[in-house]
Design a protein around this motif. Structure first.
Motif, PDB file in Angstrom:
ATOM      1  N   ALA A 156       0.383  14.035  50.508  1.00  0.00           N
ATOM      2  CA  ALA A 156       0.360  13.239  51.584  1.00  0.00           C
ATOM      3  C   ALA A 156      -1.106  14.112  52.384  1.00  0.00           C
ATOM      4  CB  ALA A 156       1.340  13.710  52.708  1.00  0.00           C
ATOM      5  N   ILE A 157      -1.233  15.310  52.288  1.00  0.00           N
ATOM      6  CA  ILE A 157      -2.632  15.752  53.069  1.00  0.00           C
ATOM      7  C   ILE A 157      -3.688  15.658  51.919  1.00  0.00           C
ATOM      8  CG2 ILE A 157      -1.264  17.332  54.364  1.00  0.00           C
ATOM      9  CD1 ILE A 157      -1.750  19.594  52.805  1.00  0.00           C
ATOM     10  N   ARG A 177       5.208   9.067  44.172  1.00  0.00           N
ATOM     11  CA  ARG A 177       4.661   8.765  45.349  1.00  0.00           C
ATOM     12  C   ARG A 177       4.915   9.493  46.360  1.00  0.00           C
ATOM     13  NH1 ARG A 177       6.793   3.563  46.304  1.00  0.00           N
ATOM     14  NH2 ARG A 177       4.964   3.204  47.609  1.00  0.00           N
ATOM     15  N   PRO A 178       3.919   9.907  47.192  1.00  0.00           N
ATOM     16  CA  PRO A 178       3.957  10.762  48.334  1.00  0.00           C
ATOM     17  C   PRO A 178       5.203  10.261  49.303  1.00  0.00           C
ATOM     18  CG  PRO A 178       1.895   9.678  48.243  1.00  0.00           C
ATOM     19  CD  PRO A 178       2.551   9.506  47.091  1.00  0.00           C
ATOM     20  N   VAL A 179       5.255   8.803  49.466  1.00  0.00           N
ATOM     21  CA  VAL A 179       6.300   8.130  50.350  1.00  0.00           C
ATOM     22  C   VAL A 179       7.607   8.454  49.726  1.00  0.00           C
ATOM     23  CG1 VAL A 179       6.270   6.039  49.736  1.00  0.00           C
ATOM     24  CG2 VAL A 179       6.992   6.386  52.017  1.00  0.00           C
ATOM     25  N   LEU A 216       8.391  12.271  50.215  1.00  0.00           N
ATOM     26  CA  LEU A 216       8.685  12.666  51.655  1.00  0.00           C
ATOM     27  C   LEU A 216      10.145  12.065  51.891  1.00  0.00           C
ATOM     28  CD1 LEU A 216       4.927  12.080  53.081  1.00  0.00           C
ATOM     29  CD2 LEU A 216       6.286  14.502  52.981  1.00  0.00           C
ATOM     30  N   LYS A 253       7.225  -4.614  55.584  1.00  0.00           N
ATOM     31  CA  LYS A 253       7.396  -3.599  54.327  1.00  0.00           C
ATOM     32  C   LYS A 253       8.990  -3.874  54.072  1.00  0.00           C
ATOM     33  CE  LYS A 253       6.924  -0.412  51.377  1.00  0.00           C
ATOM     34  NZ  LYS A 253       6.037  -0.620  50.419  1.00  0.00           N
ATOM     35  N   ASN A 269       4.060   5.710  57.647  1.00  0.00           N
ATOM     36  CA  ASN A 269       4.014   5.732  56.339  1.00  0.00           C
ATOM     37  C   ASN A 269       2.708   4.808  55.891  1.00  0.00           C
ATOM     38  OD1 ASN A 269       5.740   7.700  55.935  1.00  0.00           O
ATOM     39  ND2 ASN A 269       7.283   6.113  55.157  1.00  0.00           N
ATOM     40  N   VAL A 288       0.576   6.644  52.921  1.00  0.00           N
ATOM     41  CA  VAL A 288       1.428   7.145  51.944  1.00  0.00           C
ATOM     42  C   VAL A 288       2.251   6.003  51.170  1.00  0.00           C
ATOM     43  CG1 VAL A 288       1.395   9.597  52.608  1.00  0.00           C
ATOM     44  CG2 VAL A 288       3.144   7.741  53.407  1.00  0.00           C
ATOM     45  N   ASP A 289       2.023   5.049  51.795  1.00  0.00           N
ATOM     46  CA  ASP A 289       2.851   3.730  51.459  1.00  0.00           C
ATOM     47  C   ASP A 289       2.010   2.399  51.756  1.00  0.00           C
ATOM     48  OD1 ASP A 289       4.560   2.178  50.220  1.00  0.00           O
ATOM     49  OD2 ASP A 289       6.265   2.691  51.642  1.00  0.00           O
ATOM     50  N   VAL A 290       2.052   1.183  50.804  1.00  0.00           N
ATOM     51  CA  VAL A 290       1.378   0.077  51.223  1.00  0.00           C
ATOM     52  C   VAL A 290       2.340  -0.886  51.576  1.00  0.00           C
ATOM     53  CG1 VAL A 290      -0.656   0.635  49.700  1.00  0.00           C
ATOM     54  CG2 VAL A 290       1.387  -0.329  48.820  1.00  0.00           C
ATOM     55  N   PHE A 320      -1.659  14.972  59.112  1.00  0.00           N
ATOM     56  CA  PHE A 320      -0.345  14.806  59.170  1.00  0.00           C
ATOM     57  C   PHE A 320       0.617  15.929  59.730  1.00  0.00           C
ATOM     58  CE2 PHE A 320      -1.540  12.120  55.855  1.00  0.00           C
ATOM     59  CZ  PHE A 320      -0.981  10.953  55.863  1.00  0.00           C
TER      60      PHE A 320
END
Lengths: 437, 253
Positions: A334-335, A428-430, A433, B34, B74, B79-81, B112
């Motif tokens: 993420a960072i 995937r970061p999401v 997390l 989403k 997000n 970090v997400d689309v 973040f």
């Protein structure tokens, strides 16, 4: 550089934080590395013993032997003009350390209580500096063989014949003419065994064997070349062949067997007179190379199983570590940490573990090998003595073997970590997390 | 409107020309949806969100658990689309960026702050804060150290620089997280329930700190909360429920 050193620091600290799981895996890798060094040392020691035994008792690094056939159906292991060959060798082989020639024969040695067939080796005590340095005389004197009609026995031979220094034995051998000749010899020395081959080799003055076979003074069995570096043997042999042919000698085709296994082949061939046969020590002990081959196969089999366990252990540990650190991976991603760096971080951990554990294991292996050699542990079993070609356990350490062990274990560690590390990098970061929150 | 030009290899390169001036849009969501597959069904976490966050704003996202706050963060945090609609961050349509470009955008433009702090356990305070700068690779060792010391001073952790996260209190950990988020001087800091794991007094202090940095550094903040006291600190509060922004006016304030 700053990023790399931070990743290295993180890798090291993550390993430390891995606790008992990492410690157990590390210990397993230490043991495997140690075992690898010890097995390699044992294999190298076995080969060294074989080289030592073969080149001391039965062969030079390179041999110019041959057969002389009076008729096409008979063959004798004789080189008719030894001095000429020695002169050629002296001139054409700059790698030469020294050379000797030995008269060869095959005869029955008889005592009052027992007898056995053995290979006769006629020597000149004055020029046998290699043999003199290796043999450990337990009874009598090596110089006793300066006297004609004397013989040197090895301990196991003396035991079989129930003979001691000063005893008289009889040698009985078929001559080129097809009749049996005998000669009485006195035991001049008894030496400690030098591996398996000391069971069959019998040393005595050249003159005694020449007398037995009624050979001319310039005739010999083989000229044995001892090189400064044993590894040059094959090259020297290849180079010497055309040189000898150019001097008018006929050569036998290359045949990777010891001379005494070639009699049937040679007597079956339709030629008479002299032919030379060039071999290296490997050909002369080829009948024993199965021991090395078998040992190598056993070593790889054993290592294969152990390395498989290490691979499974590393993969399991890495997967567990990744599962536990999913949030950390998600945070780093993420960072802004790239997938490549995440991959690199986990591979660095495997690399650090691999290098640390294998270096420690290899170090322990070296210490144990040195200790075993220093302890001069005697082999109690005759069978093991024959297989190991030595009367004591000898582990030959080489830098190559130690480096190989460290490189192999480290490489396997990184390889095993590749798949888990890729999984970590592809998170995937999401998702990473989310999993925690 | 920001430029639609996308430069995946350097996603932040367009920011200057895309939106300049204190009141230009830094974040813009248009009809953002989403959906998450859940077995044979699909769960809609966001059902068409329109939202603009301007540069320098201090915006709170308010709503009950499951309302879509984290999902929205997000999407904005790259970090997400989005499943549908457009999410534009610092001039870039995130739906059109590659994974590599999204990573680069996060590294260069975003900071973040997480509810659970999410510090790297094996690094000390200094190293945790320095970490994004190392990833950026723009500054030398001395400049990095100076930048880290400066931000550490601002969050009041000068005495704790060599301590590991496990040796810090919750409030101190969140201060480290704030410092880490701000050390790269990002254009936008996203904070998901930054005070949820802190007692109210510490939470207040953390929000005060964020607010102070918003004023002094000019950094835009978008944070989620369900604590009414925390909301009072925000320039504006965007209420969200069932995946929709309830107060459309607030969303475009």
């Amino acid at each position: 550089m700053g990023t790399f050193s931070t990743l290295v620091r993180m890798a090291g600290r993550n390993l430390v934080q891995g606790g008992r799981r990492v410690v157990l895996l590390g210990m397993a890798m230490v043991l495997v590395s140690m075992l690898l060094v010890l097995l390699d040392s044992l294999a190298a020691g076995l080969e060294a013993s074989m080289v030592n035994s073969a080149t001391t008792l039965a062969s030079g690094h390179v041999n110019v032997g041959g057969f002389f056939k009076v008729t096409s159906g008979t063959a004798s292991p004789v080189v008719a003009d030894g001095p000429k060959i020695r002169a050629i060798v002296e001139r054409e082989v700059p790698e030469l350390d020294y050379q000797i020639d030995r008269v060869r024969g095959w005869a029955r040695l008889v005592s009052e209580r027992a007898s056995f067939w053995g290979g006769l080796l006629g020597i000149d005590v004055e020029e046998e500096r290699g043999l003199r340095s290796v043999l450990q005389i337990s009874e009598g004197s090596f110089d006793a063989l300066k006297q004609p009609d004397t013989i040197l026995l090895f301990e196991q031979q003396a035991k079989r014949l129930e003979a001691k220094v000063g005893d008289t034995l009889t040698i009985s051998a078929p001559t080129m003419g097809g009749v049996n000749n005998t000669v009485d010899v006195r035991v001049g020395a008894i030496a400690k065994d030098v591996g398996f081959m000391s069971a069959i080799n019998l040393f005595m003055p050249k003159a005694t064997i020449r007398q037995l076979y009624q050979m001319k003074p310039e005739a010999t069995g083989a000229v044995q070349l001892y090189l400064k570096n044993e590894a040059d043997a094959s090259g020297v042999m290849e180079r010497l062949r055309p040189k000898l042919e150019a001097e008018g000698f006929r050569l036998m085709d290359l045949d990777p067997r010891p001379f005494w296994m070639k009699f049937d082949t040679v007597t079956g061939q339709d030629w008479v007179g002299q032919k030379l046969d060039l071999t290296t020590w490997r050909e002369e002990v080829s009948f024993l190379l199965w021991i090395l081959t078998g040992f190598a196969a056993l070593r790889w089999l054993l290592l294969g199983v152990i390395l498989l366990l290490v691979v499974v252990g590393i993969m399991n540990t890495m997967y567990m570590s990744i599962r536990e650190r999913t949030r950390e991976i998600g945070t780093m991603r993420a960072i802004g940490m790239s997938r490549g760096r995440v991959l690199g971080l986990f591979l660095l951990e495997a690399l650090a573990l691999g290098i640390g554990a294998s270096a420690l294991g290899a170090g322990l292996g070296v210490v144990i090998a040195l200790s075993v050699n220093a302890a001069e542990i005697k082999i109690a079993s005759d069978a093991f003595m024959a297989i190991l070609m030595n009367d004591q356990v000898y582990l030959k350490l080489t830098v190559d073997n130690v480096v190989f062990a460290v490189a192999l274990i480290t490489g396997i560690s990184v390889f095993a970590a590749l798949r888990p590390a890729r999984r970590a990098a592809r998170m995937r970061p999401v998702g990473a997390l989310h999993q925690v929150g | 409107m920001p430029s639609k030009t996308e430069t995946p290899s350097s996603p932040t390169g367009a920011s200057g020309s895309a939106a300049s001036g204190a009141q230009s849009a830094l974040v813009e969501l248009v009809g953002a949806k989403k959906d998450y597959p859940l077995g044979r069904t699909v769960v809609s976490a966001l059902r068409g969100v329109d939202l603009v966050v301007r540069r320098g704003e201090f915006v709170a996202l308010a709503g009950p658990s499951g309302s879509g706050k984290t999902t929205l963060l997000n999407l904005v945090g790259c970090v997400d689309v989005a499943t549908a609609g457009t999410v534009r961050v610092d001039g870039h349509d995130t739906g059109r960026l590659s994974e590599k470009a999204l990573t680069q955008l996060r590294l260069e433009a975003l900071g973040f702050i997480f509810q659970s702090f999410n510090l790297i356990a094996v690094l000390d305070v200094f190293q945790n804060i320095e970490f994004p700068l190392l990833l950026q690779g723009k500054l030398g060792k001395g400049e990095r150290a100076e930048r880290v010391r400066s931000i550490v001073e601002k969050v009041g952790l000068t005495q704790q620089m060599k301590q590991r996260p496990a040796e810090l209190s919750g409030g101190q950990r969140q201060r480290v997280a704030i410092a880490r988020a701000l050390v790269t001087r990002p254009r936008l800091v996203l904070a998901d329930e930054p005070t949820a794991n802190l007692d109210s007094e510490t939470g207040e202090r953390i929000i005060d700190l964020m607010r102070e940095l918003n004023h002094t550094e000019g950094t835009t903040f978008l944070f989620s909360t369900h604590d009414p006291k925390i909301m009072t600190h925000a320039d504006r509060v965007v209420h969200i429920a069932d995946g929709r922004v309830l107060d459309a006016a607030a969303g475009h304030a």
